[in-house]
Design a protein around this motif. Structure first.
Motif, short mmCIF file in Angstrom:
data_model
loop_
_atom_site.label_atom_id
_atom_site.label_comp_id
_atom_site.label_asym_id
_atom_site.label_seq_id
_atom_site.Cartn_x
_atom_site.Cartn_y
_atom_site.Cartn_z
N GLN A 173 0.83 -1.21 0.00
CA GLN A 173 0.00 0.00 0.00
C GLN A 173 0.86 1.25 0.00
N LEU A 174 0.36 2.29 -0.64
CA LEU A 174 1.03 3.58 -0.64
C LEU A 174 0.61 4.37 0.59
N ALA A 175 1.53 5.18 1.10
CA ALA A 175 1.24 6.04 2.25
C ALA A 175 2.12 7.27 2.16
N VAL A 176 1.89 8.21 3.07
CA VAL A 176 2.65 9.45 3.12
C VAL A 176 3.32 9.55 4.48
N ILE A 177 4.59 9.96 4.50
CA ILE A 177 5.28 10.19 5.76
C ILE A 177 4.74 11.49 6.35
N ILE A 178 4.19 11.41 7.58
CA ILE A 178 3.65 12.61 8.21
C ILE A 178 4.53 13.10 9.37
N ILE B 55 3.44 7.03 9.28
CA ILE B 55 2.82 7.11 7.96
C ILE B 55 1.30 7.06 8.09
N ALA B 56 0.63 7.65 7.10
CA ALA B 56 -0.83 7.63 7.05
C ALA B 56 -1.24 7.68 5.58
N ASP B 57 -2.45 7.19 5.30
CA ASP B 57 -2.96 7.26 3.93
C ASP B 57 -4.28 8.03 3.82
N GLY B 58 -4.82 8.46 4.96
CA GLY B 58 -6.06 9.22 4.95
C GLY B 58 -7.31 8.37 4.83
N ASN C 26 -7.26 14.33 6.22
CA ASN C 26 -7.23 13.01 5.60
C ASN C 26 -7.54 13.10 4.11
N ASN C 27 -8.40 14.05 3.74
CA ASN C 27 -8.72 14.25 2.33
C ASN C 27 -7.47 14.67 1.56
N LYS C 28 -6.65 15.53 2.14
CA LYS C 28 -5.43 15.97 1.49
C LYS C 28 -4.45 14.81 1.31
N LEU C 29 -4.39 13.92 2.29
CA LEU C 29 -3.54 12.72 2.18
C LEU C 29 -4.02 11.84 1.03
#
Length: 111
Positions: free
Chosen positions: A26-31, A41-44, A82-85
Motif C-alpha cells: 500500500q502507498l502512504a505518506v510520511i507525516i 505514515i498515514a494514507d487518509g 485526511n482528504n489531502k492525504l
C-alpha cells in the motif's frame, strides 16, 4: 524512481510503498520523522492522520516524490486533513505511477 541507499533520510510529505507488515503493497505518506530509523505514515483512508502507523524506514520503499500540499500543511498547522492525504496519493498514482483510468482499456479487460 525509488531512492537509493545513498539518498538523504525520509522527509515529511514523501510518498512511500510499504514493503513489510500488514499494509504490504500500500502507498502512504510520511507525516512525521521520529528519528533516523522510524517514521509515522498515514494514507487518509485506513490509516488516518490521528492514528498513524509507526514504521521502520527499512520496511518502506521511498519514492523521490514529496507532496507539497501535505508538507506545507504540516509545516504551517502541524496537521493535514485526511482528504489531502488521499488526494496526494491519488495525484502521485496518476502522474508518477501512471495508473490507468477507467475507460483507458486496461481496466475494461483489454490488453
Amino acid at each position: 524512481m525509488s531512492e537509493s541507499d545513498s539518498s538523504p533520510g525520509p522527509d515529511i510529505g514523501q510518498i512511500v510503498l510499504v514493503r513489510k507488515g500488514r499494509e504490504y503493497g500500500q502507498l502512504a505518506v510520511i507525516i512525521q520523522v521520529l528519528d533516523e530509523r522510524f517514521v509515522l505514515i498515514a494514507d487518509g483512508e485506513k490509516r488516518k492522520f490521528d492514528r498513524p502507523k509507526k514504521k521502520n524506514i527499512q520496511h518502506l520503499e521511498r519514492y523521490n516524490y514529496i507532496s507539497p500540499e501535505v508538507r506545507n500543511s504540516i509545516k504551517d498547522t502541524g496537521r493535514v486533513s485526511n482528504n489531502k492525504l488521499r488526494m496526494a496519493l491519488w495525484k502521485f498514482a496518476q502522474e508518477v505511477l501512471e495508473v490507468p483510468k477507467k475507460g483507458d482499456g486496461l481496466l475494461d479487460g483489454e490488453r
